[in-house]
Structure formats: C-alpha cells, structure tokens
Design a protein around this motif. Structure first.
Motif, PDB file in Angstrom:
ATOM      1  N   ASP A 152       9.929  -7.855  30.671  1.00 38.49           N
ATOM      2  CA  ASP A 152      10.100  -8.883  29.913  1.00 38.49           C
ATOM      3  C   ASP A 152      10.136 -10.057  30.769  1.00 38.49           C
ATOM      4  OD1 ASP A 152      10.573 -10.548  27.911  1.00 38.49           O
ATOM      5  OD2 ASP A 152      12.449  -9.897  27.213  1.00 38.49           O
ATOM      6  N   PRO A 153       9.285 -11.078  30.472  1.00 38.87           N
ATOM      7  CA  PRO A 153       9.227 -12.300  31.498  1.00 38.87           C
ATOM      8  C   PRO A 153      10.670 -13.080  31.149  1.00 38.87           C
ATOM      9  CG  PRO A 153       7.563 -12.493  29.851  1.00 38.87           C
ATOM     10  CD  PRO A 153       8.247 -11.123  29.583  1.00 38.87           C
ATOM     11  N   ARG A 154      11.350 -12.802  29.896  1.00 33.93           N
ATOM     12  CA  ARG A 154      12.604 -13.625  29.516  1.00 33.93           C
ATOM     13  C   ARG A 154      13.732 -12.997  30.154  1.00 33.93           C
ATOM     14  NH1 ARG A 154      12.251 -15.426  23.533  1.00 33.93           N
ATOM     15  NH2 ARG A 154      12.043 -13.282  22.908  1.00 33.93           N
TER      16      ARG A 154
ATOM     17  N   ASP B 210       9.367  -4.854  36.762  1.00 35.24           N
ATOM     18  CA  ASP B 210       7.985  -4.780  36.509  1.00 35.24           C
ATOM     19  C   ASP B 210       7.364  -3.736  37.155  1.00 35.24           C
ATOM     20  OD1 ASP B 210       5.592  -5.851  35.858  1.00 35.24           O
ATOM     21  OD2 ASP B 210       5.696  -7.432  37.337  1.00 35.24           O
TER      22      ASP B 210
ATOM     23  N   SER C  26      15.032 -11.917  33.882  1.00 32.27           N
ATOM     24  CA  SER C  26      14.493 -11.564  35.391  1.00 32.27           C
ATOM     25  C   SER C  26      15.073 -10.472  35.874  1.00 32.27           C
ATOM     26  CB  SER C  26      15.850 -12.902  35.961  1.00 32.27           C
ATOM     27  OG  SER C  26      15.720 -14.177  35.438  1.00 32.27           O
TER      28      SER C  26
ATOM     29  N   ARG D  46      12.034 -13.207  40.061  1.00 30.32           N
ATOM     30  CA  ARG D  46      10.848 -13.641  39.763  1.00 30.32           C
ATOM     31  C   ARG D  46      10.641 -15.322  39.301  1.00 30.32           C
ATOM     32  NH1 ARG D  46      10.869 -10.254  36.501  1.00 30.32           N
ATOM     33  NH2 ARG D  46      10.930 -11.553  34.707  1.00 30.32           N
TER      34      ARG D  46
ATOM     35  N   ARG E 184       9.422 -18.471  37.211  1.00 33.99           N
ATOM     36  CA  ARG E 184       8.626 -18.835  35.797  1.00 33.99           C
ATOM     37  C   ARG E 184       7.839 -20.204  36.343  1.00 33.99           C
ATOM     38  NH1 ARG E 184      10.169 -22.917  32.462  1.00 33.99           N
ATOM     39  NH2 ARG E 184      12.164 -23.309  33.539  1.00 33.99           N
TER      40      ARG E 184
ATOM     41  N   VAL F 164      15.758 -17.845  33.517  1.00 29.12           N
ATOM     42  CA  VAL F 164      14.521 -17.467  34.509  1.00 29.12           C
ATOM     43  C   VAL F 164      14.313 -18.532  35.238  1.00 29.12           C
ATOM     44  CG1 VAL F 164      12.125 -16.612  34.491  1.00 29.12           C
ATOM     45  CG2 VAL F 164      13.618 -15.874  32.642  1.00 29.12           C
TER      46      VAL F 164
END
Lengths: 95, 477, 484
Positions: C231-233, C239, C235, A61, A63, B50
């Motif tokens: 959690d976007p933190r 999802d 990777s 994903r 950022r 990320v």
C-alpha cells in the motif's frame, strides 16, 4: 524502580492525563509492578547489540511530489467538537 | 568590562515543494483555513506518513552546497509535546542521523574579511499549524494548513562573535537557499525563519555564558534589532550581578524588545524516539549524484566567474550575484553583445534604481534584458549619446517600445555627420566673437560654453567627442 | 448456513442455493438473537449490509463474483470505516464517524464482502480479555462466564458463535492468535508489513499487524488473499509479491521439519493444553513431518521487551487524542491544559492510561537508555533467536496460550498477570514473523490453540500446515453448544 505518588503525577502531567486523586496510589503500585516486570531486561547481555526499531530491513519509500489531496474540510470538520469559520476552536493559547 | 557576544542561529526554511512532507496536500500560501489540511495533516486516527522525495532532494542540495557530511542513512524521530498547532501531539523531525551532517559556510564581513561559520547539521521536519489569537469568544482558532509543510532546519555552531556576523551569516544562508531554488525566502510569509541563540561572556573567557533563544523574527532588520536589544539586556543583567535565565524569548517588533515566553517555561521533555511509521531513509549514490546534477552555480562560484569572465570589480560582481534572477538578467544583457562593464553599471545603478523607486521586483521589470541590451548597443555604436540613453531607458520603461523604436520616434539619433557639426560650430563661433576672443586669450574653461551651445542647438544629439574635437580645431585656428 | 465455511458458502452462493441477501439476513438474525449474551458487536450495520448483499447478488448473477463476493463478515472496530462509527473500543472515539476507509476495508469491499458491523475489542487493542472495552466485556461463546481473549475478542466470539462467516482482527502481541485460541477458531497474524496499516488505528506501530479470523485455514487463505499487498499509503507495508494462498493448501507435509521451542513447554503451561498440543504433533508425525526440539533462549525477554516497546509507541500514537479535532472533549475546559488533561483522563480507560504512562516514563529523559534502548536491543536478540531457529526448521509449533479461557474478572486486578497471557505470542510480533493459531483438542469443553510460527512471508506455508491438520481432524468444526 518503584514509583511514588509524585512520580505518577509528573508522568501523568507529561502525558496530559487527569487522574482521580484517589486513583494515584493505585496507579503507582500497578506501574511499579509493570516496571518490575520490565526490569527483568537488565539481566540480558546487550553489549554490541544494535537496537532494532523495525522488524523488517526495508528502506523508506519516497513519494512523488504531487498534490493528491483535495479540500475535504467540511467532511473532516463534521465530527469536530468545535469549529468556527473553518478553524478548530480551543481554549486560548497563551504564548 | 569588555563583553564578547556569542551567537548561534537556527534557521527554519520552508522547502519549495508542491505538496507536504508526509502527505499529498498542497502547501500553497494563503488558502482558506484548514482547506489544505488533509486527514494525514490533521493526525486522524489510523493515518500514516509517506515521505516526499522532493524534500529529501532539496535537503541534499543544501548539504552539497555547504560541503556537509551526508550519511548513507537518515532517520526520522518523533518529538513529543502537546500544543494545539501540533495535531498528532508529536512533530516528525530528526534527532540522531539527520540528513545533512556537519558542514560550513564562508561569510564576507563588512571589513572585507571572510569568516567560516560551522554548520552543525540540517534536518528535515514538518512545520506546525498556526494558532490565531483573534478573539473567538475567548478561544483560539487553529488553522492547520501549514502543518506538514516541509522544513529544513539549519543549525549553526555558536561561531558568530558579533551581531553583524550573525546577520551576514543569515543573509548568506538566505541567498543560498533561494539560489538553490529550495526555498522562496519570503520572511514575511514565514518561509525563512531565524531563531537566534545569544549569550555574553567576558572577553577572553573560554566558557560560554547562559544563552537565550530569540524567536518570532521575520526580517533581517528585526533580527539585528532583536539581538541588539538582547545583548544590552544581558549585559545589564550581568553587570548588575544578576544571572541570565536560559529561556525562549519572543521578539516584539512594535516595542522593539524581547520578552519571556511564559508557556514554554516549563522544562520540556520531548521524548524523542525513532518514528516507527517511517523507515530509515537510504541516501544512495545515485540519488546524491542526481542532486549534484541539479545543483545550480552557487553565489560564490558565480561571483568568481563574473569577476574573471567579465572583468568586473569585486563590488560589481558581488552586487550582480546577490540574487540569481539579477545575475541571470545581467548575463542575458551581456549575451546581446553589450559591454560587460557598461552592462554591469546599467543593471546595478540605472535599472536597480528605477526598480527600487517603483517598488518592483526584477521579475516585474518593465525593461527586459533584451531591451536593455538593445539600448546599450545603440550607445556603443554611437547612435545615441550616454546622456540621451537615460531618456530612451525612461521611454522603454514606460512601454514605448524597444530602443530603436524610441530613438526613431523621438528623433534622438546622434548627429555624427562632421559637415553638419562643423557648420553648426561655425555659426556659433560667428555669433559669439567675444567668447572666442577670451578663449583664445587663454580662458580654456570657455570650451564648456561652446559645447553647451552646440548641444543646445542639436538638442543633445551631437556626438560629444566630435564636437570637442572640431571645436578645438576651429577655436585654436 | 452459518455452520458452513466461507468456501462452502461461496459454493452455495454460486450455485444459487441461497442468495447473499438471504445469507446476510440469516447472520443478522443470529446477531439479533444471540449477541445480547455475547456482546461481540459494538455496531451493526444491517441496512448497509443488506445493500451490499444485494449488490453482491447482482455480481453473482452476472457471473463476475470472486470467492468472497456476498460473504458476511465483521470488521474489528479498530479499522476506519467511512460513515460508520469507529470507536476502537474507547469512550474517546464513541462519537467518531470516520471520514475514510482503511485500506483493509477498501480491499475487502472490492473483494465483494458484506460488512455486518464492527466488532468489540479491548480499548485501543490494549488487553488480553476484552475486558477493557468501553462497550463492556465480550462473553466467550463456549462458556459465558469466561473471557474470549483479546484484544480481538469480539471478532473471535462473533466467528465462534457463527454470527459472521469471518472477521478481521489485529495483533500487536497476540491479539488475533490468543482470542482465536480461546474461542476455538483459526487466526492468522501475517508477517509485519504484509497487510497495510493505513486506516487501522495505531497501538504500537512497529508491532501492529492485521489479519483474518475464520472458521478454517482455507477461509483464512481467502481472506488474506484479499487483505494482503503493498500500500503506497503505508511506508512500512512490504513491497513483496502476494502468492496464491489457496493454491498450496494441500501440499504434502512429508519431510516438514517442525521445531518445538523447549522454552514454550516449561512450567506455567497447563497440563491439558500440553497434552492437546502433543496429540496434535502426533497427527503431524503421521503426515511424515519430523519434530525436533529447538531453543529460543531469549524467550523470557519477550514479555518485558514488549511492555517497553508497545507502551512507548502507544504513548506517542495516542497523543493525537486531545479533544481538539475529533473524538471526546471534556465539558467546559477552563484552559488548554484542562482540555487536554480531562479529555484524555475521561476519554481513556484505566489500562490505556497505564500503558501511556509506562511508555511516557520509558521514553523520558534519564530513562530512555535503561528502558527503551535496552528493549530495542533485547528485541534484536529475540529476533536473532528465530533467525537461528529457521535455519534448522520450517515451522515452529507450540501452545498459543498457557491455558484455556479464564474467568471474567479473574485477572483484571493485576495487570502483570494479565500480560503473561501473551507469553507465547508476543515474540512473533517483536520479530515481525507470521503466526497462526488453530483449534486442537479441547480441554474440559474449552478450546485450545496450537500456535504455528513461520519464517518471514511464509503465510502460505502456515496455512498449508494448518489446512492439512484441519482436513485430518475436524476440531475446527466444533460449534459451541446452543449456538448451532
């Protein structure tokens, strides 16, 4: 693969681990045993098998390019072994 | 023996994103030490990376610009080694499946020839921090602000056969990344860093010689000097029967020499493996299409267009497209209705000269494109002469207003009234009978004397064409 | 109060039978009294816990409490907790006060839990007996001469001894399920990526997964509900929608297809454990489930594969501990190399050093293909075995461990013997599948764990299958003698 003293010393250097002189032989024996366990893999037929690096087939994903982290230097350096003027101090770096 | 130089370059470009490649910390240059190093950049226990999409998109733009192969999948790997400026003990980089695959770049050489240089790959990675060697009680200070700044490492094939070729290639890459807007190109601040792999071989030999890698080069001038020094050093070694040692050498600009980097002498075993904290990046058709849309016109395309649309010489087109701001400035001048060739001359000679003298960047030019366009318009419509135009330019530069304001204020408007010019000429002819006589006797050179007299009388404001014409008519009777 | 499950405690809190402050005080008192003999806690945070309990009581009064509001739990000391020592069981981090909270910690705080402290664990989660901890070994509450299992040994022992209502754990090769089995509690390792790894100190990134350790499957459902989610933190976090894990606990198991991998019942399995497992299967048959034999033909590859992949990743993950920015730093380093070597040599224990060295070796030039790449391929084979299996069955069952808890010191001399303890649990980590261990009939007074392995993201199914059993049997209600 059986590891001897010098193998262990080489690996320990690569991993930057100081080992007690009198423990090196012991590590050599234990690591050799572990490698013997691991070498059971040799019998597996893995021709044409893709290596698996992740358990799930997901894509990375991305950022959004935004600055989200404030300056927390004081908090982060409160637990540092040695700092001066906001810099982490380490023995002289020679280039 | 005849020696041939073989050079390949590894260029690290800091990508012009806002935040770091794997964290949300700022990458702005010059902040207080470690004030832009967040827990991810510091490699604190438990943190995870990320990926910043801007880094991916910028890499894709570069790939498109050099016609590279771009795979649908790209993988990040860890390069493991211990160093104080590398907080995690590994650098997140790419090994197999870099984001940009094989491409090429055509470079213009001094002799007018072109040469295609192969680009092996370009991969994304994180920059390291900095070790400051001022003495902290015998220790080094570590600033990790730079750690995690996105880098695109552009690796060339060993295709260059001279130092000039290598410098031309490096300059072209520099021009390209700045054009693309993916790098600010500032070599002093380390935004664009060139490492050179250089080896020598006897001319005609197929195999490459042993190479050394030159680092710590922060200008094109130093790049050239470092390679020159290294070339001589290697030739000396080889000619005295000694071997070149494969190693990394630092360029010391003060001494103008390269020297061996002791600390990196030991053979490195980087133990690359796919980073388990990051998943494979999928380059979708859509993302690639978006990157394509974002592509600006590239230097070579722009140069070709300038040459054809504005009927410019190759030299002018090359000069004007050297940088995107200059090309944009030029086009803004032309857009005011100025003659493209005259505009080219003014931008590359008068303006460039003034900026250079004042040590200014084009972006800081006191003369805007509109101002310069206004000036050229007054030359074209004969309001002022070309000679006075420089004076007007000077005044605009000093902030005295646009061309019309300056012309008006200084009364520099050209005299084009034939009657007025005629009466001035009549006076001069009357006052200089001797010269008239000589002229009429065949001393043509004296025409210049009469023109000069007219200009003196009119403070340069008389239209030179008209002056010539009327003078000739009157003198020849 | 301590005998109650979370579900029962939540009901008591809601009915104001007791307050969270009282409940927290009760658990703190038990820790004070009992933990000297068990050593499940590295840190207790009494003051903070009571403050959290008081805040929870306010919420309870206001009527906006969730199912975990005011419930006292313990965090495995691998999760970063802001302002509280986060040691990971290592001398290396003995002085590490984390400047931030792990996502799991944040989420549980948001759910209103009270944190009693940080649980003991094997150093950097490397161990199967909790004997590699810098803070001393943990004693199994069922027999203090025995190990609690590891690496989440402190978490398992704390719940088994009812010094906390629940605990968090992490599982890289069995570190939730194996101690849950040896301590007689319910432990769930969810699908890889189900729970964020952000703030959970990494051992082997492609295998690590956090999960709940509780007295019952019903409690595990509540804990998982709070812990799970994208959690976007991280990777690698998935999802993927988070279902209501409690909603399906009571679903009928009629027609459920249970697969028994024949490789999990071959020699090496303790006879007592075998018969307990068989007895449990009878219960399932009683629910109308169908039990079939299946094969996971590459099972023998799991342990050797793991001991390449996990050490390789850990050798790199642990490079950040270098004495420069946090953690242990040796005295008077004479140069940079000395700083690195002695800080790491003195800061890490023997097992961590062994694994770093094995991993360094497996990744090094000339050996990468033979070890690391080969193991990534056998990992694929193991994963494919499960894909095949889940085309035939809904859930896989087998023993969680080859035998009940062994004696302290019994296996410390031989790392390989110790490694074989995780023979049944490792494969689920390699494949990334969810696994659960829950207590079945004990053997000679020692707990035995039944392991359930489900398909990807089938946590709700595993909890349902476990809950039905627990409703029927009650083995999960047993409490060690002297601790009730």
């Amino acid at each position: 693969m059986s590891l001897d003293r010098s193998d262990v010393e080489k690996i320990a250097h690569l991993a930057r681990l100081a080992l007690d002189e009198n423990q090196v032989e012991g590590y050599a024996a234990e690591l050799s045993n572990i490698l013997a366990l691991v070498e059971q893999l040799e019998v597996a037929d893995t021709d044409n098998i893709e290596p698996m690096a992740h358990p799930l087939h997901m894509a990375q994903r991305l950022r959004e390019d935004q600055v989200t982290e404030p300056d927390r230097r004081d908090q982060n350096q409160a637990i540092a072994p040695l700092v001066e003027n906001g810099l982490y101090l380490v023995p002289k770096v020679i280039e | 023996m005849q020696w041939e130089t073989v050079i390949g370059l590894e260029i690290h470009t800091q990508l012009a994103s806002k935040s770091k490649i794997f964290s949300g910390a700022s990458i702005a240059y010059g902040a207080e030490p470690n004030s832009q190093a967040c827990i991810v950049d510091l490699g604190f226990p438990g943190v995870l990376p990320v990926l910043n999409e801007a880094a991916v998109d910028m890499a894709l733009m570069f790939g498109l610009a050099v016609d590279a192969q771009i795979g649908s999948r790209s993988v990040f790997a860890r390069k493991n080694y211990f160093y104080p400026d590398l907080p995690k003990g590994y650098q997140i980089s790419q090994f197999e499946l870099p984001i940009v695959g094989r491409g090429s770049l055509t470079v213009d050489l001094e002799d007018g020839q072109q040469k295609e240089i192969g680009i092996t790959r370009a991969h994304l990675e994180e920059d390291a921090g900095k070790s400051l060697h001022e003495d902290f009680h015998g220790m080094s200070g570590i600033d990790l602000n730079r750690a995690g700044t996105p880098l695109l490492e552009i690796v060339s094939e060993p295709d260059m056969r001279s130092i000039k070729e290598a410098v031309a290639y490096a300059r072209k890459i520099h021009q390209l990344v700045v054009y693309l807007g993916i790098c600010d190109g500032n070599m002093q601040e380390g935004s664009f860093r060139v490492d050179a792999n250089l080896s020598m071989r006897p001319k005609g030999q197929q195999e490459f010689g042993t190479r050394t890698e030159l680092k710590n080069i922060n200008s094109f001038r130093f790049l050239e000097r470092a390679m020159n020094f290294e070339r001589e050093r290697q030739i000396d070694l080889l000619e005295s029967g000694k071997a070149v040692v494969q190693e990394t050498r630092l360029y010391d600009a003060d001494r103008d020499e390269t020297r061996s980097m002791r600390s990196k002498e030991e053979a490195n075993d980087y133990r690359y493996f796919p980073d388990p904290d990051l998943l494979p990046v999928e380059i979708t058709e859509q993302r690639l299409a978006q990157a394509k849309e974002r592509m600006p016109e590239l230097p070579d395309q722009k140069k070709a267009r300038f040459a054809s649309d504005y009927q410019l010489s190759d030299v002018d087109a090359t000069l004007l497209t050297q940088s995107r701001p200059q090309a944009d400035y030029y086009e803004q001048v032309v857009a005011t209705g100025a003659d493209p060739k005259i505009a080219a001359n003014w931008v590359t000679v008068e303006l460039a000269g003034a900026l250079n003298k004042a040590g200014l960047e084009l972006s800081d030019s006191p003369v805007s494109a509109e101002h310069l366009g206004g000036l050229l318009k007054r030359i074209a419509d004969s309001t002022i002469s070309g000679k006075l135009a420089k004076q007007v330019f000077e005044a605009i530069w000093q902030g005295e207003g646009d061309a019309d304001t300056v012309i008006e204020a200084k009364g520099l408007k050209q005299i084009t009234d034939t009657g007025q010019i005629e009466s001035i000429i009549d006076e001069i002819i009357a006052a200089n009978p001797k010269q008239v006589e000589q002229f009429q006797a065949g001393k043509d050179k004296l025409l210049g004397f009469f023109v000069g007299q007219v200009m003196k009388q009119t403070q340069g404001k008389a239209n030179p064409g008209q002056v010539n014409q009327i003078l000739l008519k009157k003198l020849k009777g | 109060m301590h005998k109650k499950t979370i579900v029962e405690l939540a009901a008591g809190l809601k009915a104001r039978e007791f307050s969270s402050v009282e409940l927290t005080g009760h658990f703190l008192e038990r820790i004070e009294r009992l933990d000297g003999n068990i050593n499940a806690f590295i840190t207790t945070t009494a003051e903070q816990a009571l403050a959290e309990a008081a805040a929870a009581d306010e919420k309870l009064k206001a009527g906006d409490a969730g199912p975990l509001t005011g419930i006292p739990i313990v965090q495995k000391d691998i999760f970063c907790t802001q302002g509280v020592k986060t040691s990971c069981g290592s001398r290396m981090l003995d002085n590490f006060i984390s400047p931030y909270d792990a996502t799991v910690v944040t989420k549980l705080k948001q759910a209103g839990v009270v944190t009693l402290g940080k649980a003991n664990m094997d150093e950097f989660a490397m161990g199967s007996s909790n004997e590699t901890s810098f803070y001393g070994n943990v004693h199994n509450p069922w027999d203090r001469e025995r190990v609690p299992g590891g690496s989440s040994g402190g978490s398992a022992a704390a719940v088994a001894a009812r010094m906390a209502a629940a605990a968090t754990g992490t599982d890289t090769g069995g570190s939730i399920r194996q101690p849950a089995a040896l301590c007689g509690i319910t432990g769930l390792k969810p699908t890889y990526g189900r729970i964020s790894r952000f703030g959970m100190i990494a051992f082997a990134s492609s295998l690590d997964q956090a999960g709940p350790m509780t007295a019952s499957a019903e409690d595990a459902a509540l804990m998982l509900q709070a812990m799970a989610g994208f959690d976007p933190r991280d990777s690698t976090s998935a999802d993927h929608p988070v279902p209501d894990y409690s909603a399906t606990l009571g679903d009928s198991l009629a027609g459920l297809k249970i697969g028994l991998p024949k490789e999990y019942f071959e020699e090496g399995l303790d006879e007592g454990v075998r018969s307990s497992i068989e007895a449990a299967l009878e219960v399932y048959k009683g629910f109308g489930a169908e039990v079939v034999e299946i094969s996971l033909p590459n099972s023998a590859m799991a342990v050797p594969t793991y001991y390449v992949v996990a050490p390789a990743e850990c050798s790199s993950n642990l490079s950040r501990f270098d004495g420069a920015r946090f953690g242990y730093r040796c005295e008077d380093p004479k140069d940079l190399e000395d700083l690195y070597k002695r800080s790491r040599g003195e800061g890490f224990g023997a097992e961590v050093k062994r694994r770093i060295m094995i991993g360094t070796y497996a990744l090094s030039a000339g050996y990468y293909d033979a070890y690391y790449l080969k193991a990534q391929k056998t990992r694929h084979l193991i994963s494919d075995d499960f894909k095949q299996a889940f085309q035939q069955v809904d859930v896989i069952m087998g023993p969680a461990t080859p035998a009940p808890a062994f004696k302290l010191g019994e296996k410390t001399d031989d790392p390989v013997t110790m490694y074989l303890n995780d023979i049944y649990t490792i494969a689920a980590n390699l494949a990334g599948l969810p696994g659960l261990s829950m207590p079945v009939q004990p053997v000679n007074g020692l707990p035995v764990g039944l392991q359930l392995i489900g398909n990807y993201f089938a946590e709700a199914k595993l909890l349902n299958v476990a809950h039905k059993f627990q409703q029927e049997t009650g083995w999960h209600r047993l409490i060690p003698e002297g601790l009730d």
